[in-house]
Design an enzyme around this catalytic site. Structure first.
Site, PDB file in Angstrom:
ATOM      1  N   THR A 127      69.745  -2.132 141.415  1.00  0.00           N
ATOM      2  CA  THR A 127      68.885  -3.285 141.131  1.00  0.00           C
ATOM      3  C   THR A 127      69.042  -3.769 139.697  1.00  0.00           C
ATOM      4  O   THR A 127      68.818  -4.949 139.401  1.00  0.00           O
ATOM      5  CB  THR A 127      67.417  -2.894 141.419  1.00  0.00           C
ATOM      6  OG1 THR A 127      67.347  -2.387 142.757  1.00  0.00           O
ATOM      7  CG2 THR A 127      66.486  -4.075 141.293  1.00  0.00           C
ATOM      8  N   THR A 128      69.453  -2.880 138.819  1.00  0.00           N
ATOM      9  CA  THR A 128      69.560  -3.244 137.400  1.00  0.00           C
ATOM     10  C   THR A 128      70.535  -4.385 137.136  1.00  0.00           C
ATOM     11  O   THR A 128      70.390  -5.121 136.175  1.00  0.00           O
ATOM     12  CB  THR A 128      69.912  -1.979 136.584  1.00  0.00           C
ATOM     13  OG1 THR A 128      68.822  -1.070 136.712  1.00  0.00           O
ATOM     14  CG2 THR A 128      70.162  -2.278 135.118  1.00  0.00           C
ATOM     15  N   HIS A 136      59.078  -8.814 130.263  1.00  0.00           N
ATOM     16  CA  HIS A 136      57.756  -9.402 130.498  1.00  0.00           C
ATOM     17  C   HIS A 136      56.770  -8.968 129.428  1.00  0.00           C
ATOM     18  O   HIS A 136      56.856  -7.849 128.907  1.00  0.00           O
ATOM     19  CB  HIS A 136      57.204  -8.944 131.858  1.00  0.00           C
ATOM     20  CG  HIS A 136      58.020  -9.407 133.016  1.00  0.00           C
ATOM     21  ND1 HIS A 136      58.093 -10.711 133.408  1.00  0.00           N
ATOM     22  CD2 HIS A 136      58.820  -8.715 133.867  1.00  0.00           C
ATOM     23  CE1 HIS A 136      58.888 -10.820 134.461  1.00  0.00           C
ATOM     24  NE2 HIS A 136      59.346  -9.627 134.753  1.00  0.00           N
ATOM     25  N   ARG A 398      63.872  -4.933 145.132  1.00  0.00           N
ATOM     26  CA  ARG A 398      62.863  -4.202 144.352  1.00  0.00           C
ATOM     27  C   ARG A 398      62.501  -2.893 145.051  1.00  0.00           C
ATOM     28  O   ARG A 398      62.341  -2.877 146.276  1.00  0.00           O
ATOM     29  CB  ARG A 398      61.591  -5.045 144.209  1.00  0.00           C
ATOM     30  CG  ARG A 398      61.789  -6.391 143.549  1.00  0.00           C
ATOM     31  CD  ARG A 398      60.547  -7.220 143.739  1.00  0.00           C
ATOM     32  NE  ARG A 398      60.645  -8.569 143.201  1.00  0.00           N
ATOM     33  CZ  ARG A 398      61.108  -9.620 143.870  1.00  0.00           C
ATOM     34  NH1 ARG A 398      61.539  -9.480 145.112  1.00  0.00           N
ATOM     35  NH2 ARG A 398      61.122 -10.809 143.299  1.00  0.00           N
ATOM     36  N   ILE A 423      60.185   2.087 140.662  1.00  0.00           N
ATOM     37  CA  ILE A 423      60.303   1.289 139.434  1.00  0.00           C
ATOM     38  C   ILE A 423      60.715  -0.131 139.818  1.00  0.00           C
ATOM     39  O   ILE A 423      61.869  -0.536 139.666  1.00  0.00           O
ATOM     40  CB  ILE A 423      61.302   1.929 138.438  1.00  0.00           C
ATOM     41  CG1 ILE A 423      61.009   3.419 138.233  1.00  0.00           C
ATOM     42  CG2 ILE A 423      61.270   1.184 137.108  1.00  0.00           C
ATOM     43  CD1 ILE A 423      59.673   3.737 137.578  1.00  0.00           C
ATOM     44  N   CYS A 495      89.980 -14.920 130.421  1.00  0.00           N
ATOM     45  CA  CYS A 495      88.909 -15.708 131.037  1.00  0.00           C
ATOM     46  C   CYS A 495      88.656 -16.917 130.151  1.00  0.00           C
ATOM     47  O   CYS A 495      88.171 -16.788 129.030  1.00  0.00           O
ATOM     48  CB  CYS A 495      87.640 -14.862 131.176  1.00  0.00           C
ATOM     49  SG  CYS A 495      86.205 -15.832 131.686  1.00  0.00           S
ATOM     50  N   CYS A 497      86.718 -19.578 130.799  1.00  0.00           N
ATOM     51  CA  CYS A 497      85.325 -20.073 130.740  1.00  0.00           C
ATOM     52  C   CYS A 497      84.555 -19.344 129.647  1.00  0.00           C
ATOM     53  O   CYS A 497      83.777 -19.930 128.918  1.00  0.00           O
ATOM     54  CB  CYS A 497      84.607 -19.834 132.066  1.00  0.00           C
ATOM     55  SG  CYS A 497      85.358 -20.597 133.488  1.00  0.00           S
ATOM     56  N   CYS A 532      83.873 -21.135 136.522  1.00  0.00           N
ATOM     57  CA  CYS A 532      84.794 -21.027 137.675  1.00  0.00           C
ATOM     58  C   CYS A 532      84.595 -19.726 138.442  1.00  0.00           C
ATOM     59  O   CYS A 532      85.256 -19.501 139.454  1.00  0.00           O
ATOM     60  CB  CYS A 532      86.245 -21.227 137.263  1.00  0.00           C
ATOM     61  SG  CYS A 532      87.101 -19.740 136.739  1.00  0.00           S
ATOM     62  N   CYS A 537      90.506 -16.197 136.217  1.00  0.00           N
ATOM     63  CA  CYS A 537      90.817 -14.880 135.627  1.00  0.00           C
ATOM     64  C   CYS A 537      90.840 -13.734 136.645  1.00  0.00           C
ATOM     65  O   CYS A 537      91.398 -12.677 136.363  1.00  0.00           O
ATOM     66  CB  CYS A 537      89.855 -14.559 134.491  1.00  0.00           C
ATOM     67  SG  CYS A 537      88.158 -14.242 135.033  1.00  0.00           S
TER      68      CYS A 537
END
Ligand SMILES: Cc1cc2nc3c(=O)[nH]c(=O)nc-3n(C[C@H](O)[C@H](O)[C@H](O)COP(=O)(O)OP(=O)(O)OC[C@H]3O[C@@H](n4cnc5c(N)ncnc54)[C@H](O)[C@@H]3O)c2cc1C
Length: 576
Positions: A127-128, A136, A398, A423, A495, A497, A532, A537
């Site tokens: 999830t990280t 927050h 989550r 968490i 790359c 971009c 892109c 790349c």
């Protein structure tokens, strides 16, 4: 408790048609089992049980015809004699997301042998990697909850983290905006919660005052909650920084290593069995994200079930970076803070997330409905941006439990087991405080249980500052010339971009935590994150990875086993 819950079920018009099994387990844990018609009902039952104050945790084994197929337990084959010993360690951390990485780095301040195992091929693959990156301020959590306490404490520690670990952190402040009286009531509620939680600088502004800070806010905004302490980071960058600094301080991180079973004979943590062999350890810290209930079960003390809640996010072109300075949120839906329009530290506008209960922990799909919900919601709040500026979208899941609060505690049943579980948001914002809390728990447990049998001392050679190179495109001309004189590959932009050079990609491949997949390169260098989305790349990165790792390009993956990019070779990749 059972009688009370049965009464609640009887009164519930949606759920009273079912006859489910309810058990009361030790430690005020309720277990639900039986079959219901929809996943929504499974989740509603869980929340109903958790709504009883006396209930500490809910193990929800209700299932639907669909979910039973998906969530069946894996059969594990362990050969106690033959499984090779990988290592002996004092503390084993399961999971290298933000939680596990933060704990590893905090524990590295002590004279302990620490090992982190991660089943994926890189840090932050759970999830990280897939969240808003908001630090927050802490107005949304229920006062008195762990979320509230650790969010506010964690937020305050981000400046120091960012300075020591050298990641980008913008403390821009955030808004929750309101259009009518209902929204104003929500905002008032948030304000009161925020005050109780100790959120610094929190205030309610008029729409005009809010527009003085954030000029692109819609004229329809009539009131706004303002919390100046909110900020944002690239969450995977923070986790990688923590993990790298942990490695600099002696922590061992084993990727592609999955915990599959635990020997807890005599009610203590003895051996962790992984797909790579066994690890003998005295402490096991469960930081396994959405799989934390499964890890708790393996370790012998599960008091909660994780019900995955998916959230989708949209990323827009950096060209629109100036549309917003701060983060602008809306009033809530049932289980999220309502989503935000914000920016990543690199300047990409980022909108979302949605909140959808899903039965499958691996369900990170993006639906058209989710995208429409986000676009429709935020185009009414913020001007100057629309659908055609979108460059990508993704979902994260989550790790919610039914009490909807973090579980951070030592097991009373299994000595040496410490949970950093459930968490969900604001897990990223809270992570500095979660890590400190876990370390204190472990130090106290050792005083009590003496599993290591020695006094744990603080190291005097802890290196708080991460050693990291500045991105080439951010260097001065003088610095660039110096780097080019050392290595011509700095002159080769891979790359376009994001202006990432070959030398930086090579350096990531041979870094402290080697990047061995295309996504790992992306998270360390930003190659492929631009407009892109790796169209240019992508193949070049594959070619460099194959060359540097000395393997065929068919073996290079996007994110580990089963995600190969090149199916078979027709001709050599000719570009340089
Ligand atoms: C859409 C969305 C938006 C969010 N926005 C925010 C936000 O703005 N701010 C905020 O504070 N929070 C936010 N969150 C919450 C935040 O992302 C999480 O709280 C945080 O990432 C959890 O980190 P973790 O390390 O606990 O879990 P994860 O990142 O999931 O890490 C757990 C790791 O454990 C590994 N693992 C699991 N089982 C095993 C095993 N058996 N063996 C070895 N390894 C294993 C997994 O592979 C995984 O890498 C958001 C979440 C979502 C989904």
């Amino acid at each position: 408790m059972i009688a009370h819950l049965k009464k609640l079920i009887k009164e519930n018009e949606k759920l009273n048609r079912y006859d489910i099994n309810i058990e009361e387990l030790e430690n005020n844990v309720i277990k639900l089992s039986g079959k219901v018609d929809s996943w929504g009902d499974v989740v509603d039952f869980g929340h109903l049980a958790a709504s009883l104050d006396q209930v500490k945790g809910v193990i929800n084994e209700l299932y639907t015809a669909e979910s039973i197929k998906k969530n069946m337990k894996k059969k594990v084959k362990i050969n106690l004699e033959k499984d090779k010993l990988i290592k002996k360690t004092d503390v084993l951390i399961v999971g290298a997301g933000i939680t596990g990485s933060a704990i590893a780095r905090e524990l590295a301040k002590y004279d302990l042998d620490i090992t982190v195992i991660e089943k994926n091929s890189d840090i932050a693959e759970g999830t990280t990697k897939a969240n808003n990156g908001m630090v927050h301020s802490g107005y949304a959590a229920t006062p008195g909850s762990l979320k509230a306490e650790l969010n506010v404490k964690g937020n305050a520690k981000y400046d120091k983290w960012s300075k020591e670990l050298k990641f980008d952190f913008d403390r821009t402040g955030s808004f929750v905006v309101g259009f009518d009286e209902d929204d104003r009531a929500h905002i008032q509620e948030y304000y009161e919660k925020g005050k109780k939680n100790g959120v610094p600088g929190i205030e309610i502004l008029t729409g005009d005052k809010a527009r003085e800070i954030e000029e692109n806010l819609s004229e329809d905004v009539k009131s706004a909650l303002w919390t100046p302490s909110a900020g944002y980071v690239a969450p995977y960058e923070v986790a990688i920084a923590l993990a790298e600094n942990a490695v600099e301080n002696g922590v061992d991180i084993l990727l592609d290593t999955e915990l599959i079973a635990v020997d807890n004979a005599a009610d203590k943590i003895n051996i962790a069995y992984t797909n790579q062999g066994r690890i003998e350890c005295s402490y096991l810290i469960n930081a396994a994200g959405v799989y934390a209930d499964q890890v708790a079960e393996m370790a012998g003390d599960r008091q909660f079930t994780i019900h995955p809640r998916r959230g989708t996010l949209i990323i827009f072109d950096k060209e629109k970076a100036k549309v917003l300075k701060s983060a602008v949120g809306t009033t809530p839906s049932k289980h999220t803070k309502g989503g935000v329009a914000q920016r990543t530290p690199e300047g990409n506008p980022l909108w979302g997330p949605t909140a959808v209960e899903v039965a499958d922990k691996t369900n990170t799909a993006v639906s058209q409905e989710d995208l429409d919900t986000i676009i429709n919601k935020f185009t009414t709040i913020v001007g100057g941006i629309d659908k055609k500026d979108m460059i990508t979208s993704f979902s994260g899941v989550r790790a919610a439990n039914y009490k909807e609060d973090f579980v951070i505690e030592a097991s009373e049943k299994i000595k040496g087991l410490i949970q950093a579980a459930a968490i969900q948001s604001p897990g990223l914002a809270s992570s500095p405080a979660i890590a400190e809390k876990i370390v204190n728990i472990l130090l106290n447990e050792e005083k009590k249980l003496k599993l290591l049998g020695r006094k744990i001392k603080k190291k005097n050679n802890f290196q708080a500052e991460r050693v990291v190179n500045k991105p080439f495109h951010q260097c001065s001309n003088h610095e660039k010339e110096k780097l080019l004189a050392e290595d011509q590959a700095y002159g080769h932009v891979i790359c376009r971009c994001e202006n990432v050079t070959e030398a930086e990609i090579v350096s990531a491949i041979h870094g402290k935590i080697p990047a061995r997949t295309v996504d790992a390169i992306k998270r360390r260098t930003r190659a492929g994150m631009g407009r892109c989305q790796a169209g240019f790349c992508g193949p070049r990165v594959v070619k460099i990875l194959a060359r540097e790792l000395g393997i065929d390009s068919e073996k290079i993956t996007k994110k580990g086993e089963g995600s190969n990019i090149v199916n078979y070779r027709i001709k050599e990749l000719l570009f340089d």
